[in-house]
Design an enzyme around this catalytic site. Structure first.
Site, PDB file in Angstrom:
ATOM      1  N   HIS A  30      -7.116   2.789   3.961  1.00  0.00           N
ATOM      2  CA  HIS A  30      -6.931   3.537   5.216  1.00  0.00           C
ATOM      3  C   HIS A  30      -8.258   3.732   5.952  1.00  0.00           C
ATOM      4  CE1 HIS A  30      -3.013   4.656   3.515  1.00  0.00           C
ATOM      5  NE2 HIS A  30      -2.683   5.196   4.676  1.00  0.00           N
TER       6      HIS A  30
ATOM      7  N   CYS B  45      -4.425  -1.438  -1.900  1.00  0.00           N
ATOM      8  CA  CYS B  45      -4.573   0.003  -2.053  1.00  0.00           C
ATOM      9  C   CYS B  45      -5.529   0.247  -3.221  1.00  0.00           C
ATOM     10  CB  CYS B  45      -3.212   0.622  -2.365  1.00  0.00           C
ATOM     11  SG  CYS B  45      -3.290   2.391  -2.702  1.00  0.00           S
TER      12      CYS B  45
ATOM     13  N   ASP C 138       0.874  -1.179   0.000  1.00  0.00           N
ATOM     14  CA  ASP C 138       0.000   0.000   0.000  1.00  0.00           C
ATOM     15  C   ASP C 138       0.908   1.224   0.000  1.00  0.00           C
ATOM     16  OD1 ASP C 138      -2.397   1.577   0.362  1.00  0.00           O
ATOM     17  OD2 ASP C 138      -1.887   1.789   2.477  1.00  0.00           O
ATOM     18  N   SER C 139       0.308   2.387  -0.188  1.00  0.00           N
ATOM     19  CA  SER C 139       1.095   3.617  -0.098  1.00  0.00           C
ATOM     20  C   SER C 139       1.599   3.825   1.333  1.00  0.00           C
ATOM     21  CB  SER C 139       0.219   4.812  -0.491  1.00  0.00           C
ATOM     22  OG  SER C 139      -0.864   4.919   0.405  1.00  0.00           O
TER      23      SER C 139
ATOM     24  N   GLU D 262      -2.441   8.410   8.814  1.00  0.00           N
ATOM     25  CA  GLU D 262      -0.989   8.111   8.821  1.00  0.00           C
ATOM     26  C   GLU D 262      -0.331   8.689  10.085  1.00  0.00           C
ATOM     27  OE1 GLU D 262       1.396   6.528   6.642  1.00  0.00           O
ATOM     28  OE2 GLU D 262      -0.315   5.587   5.648  1.00  0.00           O
TER      29      GLU D 262
ATOM     30  N   CYS E 125     -10.925   3.195   0.146  1.00  0.00           N
ATOM     31  CA  CYS E 125      -9.510   3.463   0.445  1.00  0.00           C
ATOM     32  C   CYS E 125      -9.202   2.606   1.666  1.00  0.00           C
ATOM     33  CB  CYS E 125      -9.300   4.939   0.772  1.00  0.00           C
ATOM     34  SG  CYS E 125      -7.673   5.300   1.470  1.00  0.00           S
TER      35      CYS E 125
HETATM   36  N1  DGL Z   1      -4.729   3.334   1.081  1.00  0.00           N
HETATM   37  C1  DGL Z   1      -4.800   3.856  -0.215  1.00  0.00           C
HETATM   38  C2  DGL Z   1      -6.063   3.477  -0.940  1.00  0.00           C
HETATM   39  O1  DGL Z   1      -6.647   2.450  -0.646  1.00  0.00           O
HETATM   40  C3  DGL Z   1      -4.385   5.234  -0.589  1.00  0.00           C
HETATM   41  C4  DGL Z   1      -4.027   6.257   0.378  1.00  0.00           C
HETATM   42  C5  DGL Z   1      -3.183   7.355  -0.241  1.00  0.00           C
HETATM   43  O2  DGL Z   1      -1.985   7.126  -0.311  1.00  0.00           O
HETATM   44  O3  DGL Z   1      -3.723   8.393  -0.619  1.00  0.00           O
HETATM   45  O4  DGL Z   1      -6.491   4.158  -1.829  1.00  0.00           O
END
Ligand code: DGL
Length: 274
Positions: free
Chosen positions: A189, A73, A10-11, A154, A187
Site C-alpha cells: 500500500h 503483500c 493482497d489484502s 484503502e 507494505c
Molecule cells: N498491503 C499489505 C502489505 O504489503 C498489507 C496491508 C494490510 O492489510 O494491513 O503488507
C-alpha cells in the site's frame, strides 16, 4: 509457453501497485487479481487469521487455473508464505520480501541507515532485518510499524494534508533519531504514498518492493517455461468488496493502454478454510 493467467493477491488494493510494472515488463501475461478489500487491513490481525484468509484466497486462485501465485503483500509474505508453499507444492508461489531485501542489501553499505516501514505483523516478524542481514551482516536496519497508513489508503486518501500529517507523525522522529537515509516501503500500500514521502523528505532513498519483485518473476517464468504468448484471456480483478476506490484505481492503471479488464465481486465465506 503457457497462456494460463498469473494469480496475484493482497489484502486490498496495495498489490495493485505491482500491476503497472507487471504489464510493462510482461505485456503478454494475463492476470487474475484478488483484493480482500472487505477484510483489510490484515496487518494488525493474529497470525492464524492472516494465514487462514490468505489460504482461502490462494486456494481460490489455484482453483481458477493460475500458473503462478504472486503474494503482492508483505504481511502475508512475512506470515504465511511457508504455509501457502507447503499447501500448493505444484505451483510456483512468489513472496514480495526477499527480492526487496536483497536489493536493499545490494545498494547499501555499512554506513547506510536503513528504515523498514510496514504493518505491525511484518515489523514484528523481523523478516526484513533477517533477509537484509543474511545478505550483509554489517548493515544497520531499523523498523517501524505505521498502522494508520493502510486504512487511509484503502479510503483513497493519499494526496491530502491528512496523509502528509500522518506520514510526518510516524516518520519525522523515526528518520531524525535513527538518521535514516534509505526507506524500504515494506507494505505494498505504501507505494501509493511514495510521492508524498519523497516530497516531504527529499534526498531519502526509497526501495519499492512492488518493483523489485519483477526479476524474481522473470526468473521463475523463464526457468519453468511458463512465459505466455498473446492470448484472449481478459485480466480479471476480484474484490471481496468491489469498492469505487478499487475499480477507479484499476481504471487509472489501464487508462492509456489497450489492455482489457473486467471486475468481479467475490466474497469468500468465513469458515471455508480447511
Ligand atoms: N498491503 C499489505 C502489505 O504489503 C498489507 C496491508 C494490510 O492489510 O494491513 O503488507
Amino acid at each position: 509457453m503457457d497462456n494460463r493467467p498469473i494469480g496475484i493477491f493482497d489484502s486490498g488494493l496495495g498489490g495493485l501497485t505491482c500491476i503497472p510494472y507487471l504489464i510493462e515488463e510482461f505485456p503478454e501475461e494475463k492476470m487474475i487479481y484478488f483484493g480482500d478489500t472487505k477484510r483489510a487491513p490484515y496487518g494488525g490481525m493474529e497470525i492464524s487469521t492472516i494465514t487462514s484468509y490468505s489460504t482461502q484466497i490462494t486456494d481460490f486462485l489455484v482453483q481458477s487455473g493460475v500458473k503462478m501465485v504472486i503474494i503482492a503483500c508483505n504481511t502475508i509474505s512475512a506470515i504465511s508464505f511457508d504455509t501457502l508453499r507447503a499447501r500448493h507444492p505444484g505451483i510456483p508461489i512468489i513472496g514480495i520480501i526477499k527480492s526487496a531485501a536483497e536489493k536493499t542489501a545490494k545498494i547499501c553499505t555499512s554506513d547506510s541507515r536503513i528504515g523498514v516501514i510496514g504493518t505491525k505483523a511484518t515489523v514484528a516478524s523481523r523478516i526484513y532485518d533477517r533477509f537484509i542481514k543474511n545478505a550483509n551482516r554489517d548493515l544497520n536496519v531499523f523498523s517501524l510499524a505505521c498502522p494508520a497508513f493502510v486504512p487511509l489508503i484503502e479510503e483513497g486518501i493519499t494526496e491530502s494534508e491528512i496523509m502528509d500529517l500522518t506520514i510526518k507523525y510516524y516518520l519525522d522522529d523515526f528518520i531524525a533519531e535513527n538518521k535514516i537515509d534509505t526507506v524500504v516501503l515494506g507494505c505494498t500500500h505504501y507505494a501509493l504514498i511514495q510521492k508524498n514521502i519523497e516530497r516531504i523528505y527529499p534526498g531519502l532513498r526509497i526501495v519499492n518492493p512492488s518493483q523489485e519483485i519483477l526479476s524474481k518473476i522473470r526468473k521463475e517464468l523463464t526457468g519453468l517455461g511458463l512465459l505466455a504468448e498473446k492470448s484472449d484471456f481478459v485480466n480479471t480483478f476480484y474484490a471481496s468488496d468491489l469498492s469505487e476506490v478499487f475499480t477507479a484505481m484499476i481504471d487509472r492503471i489501464f487508462e492509456n493502454t489497450d489492455v482489457h479488464v473486467k471486475f468481479k465481486s467475490f466474497e469468500i465465506q468465513e469458515g471455508e478454510f480447511a
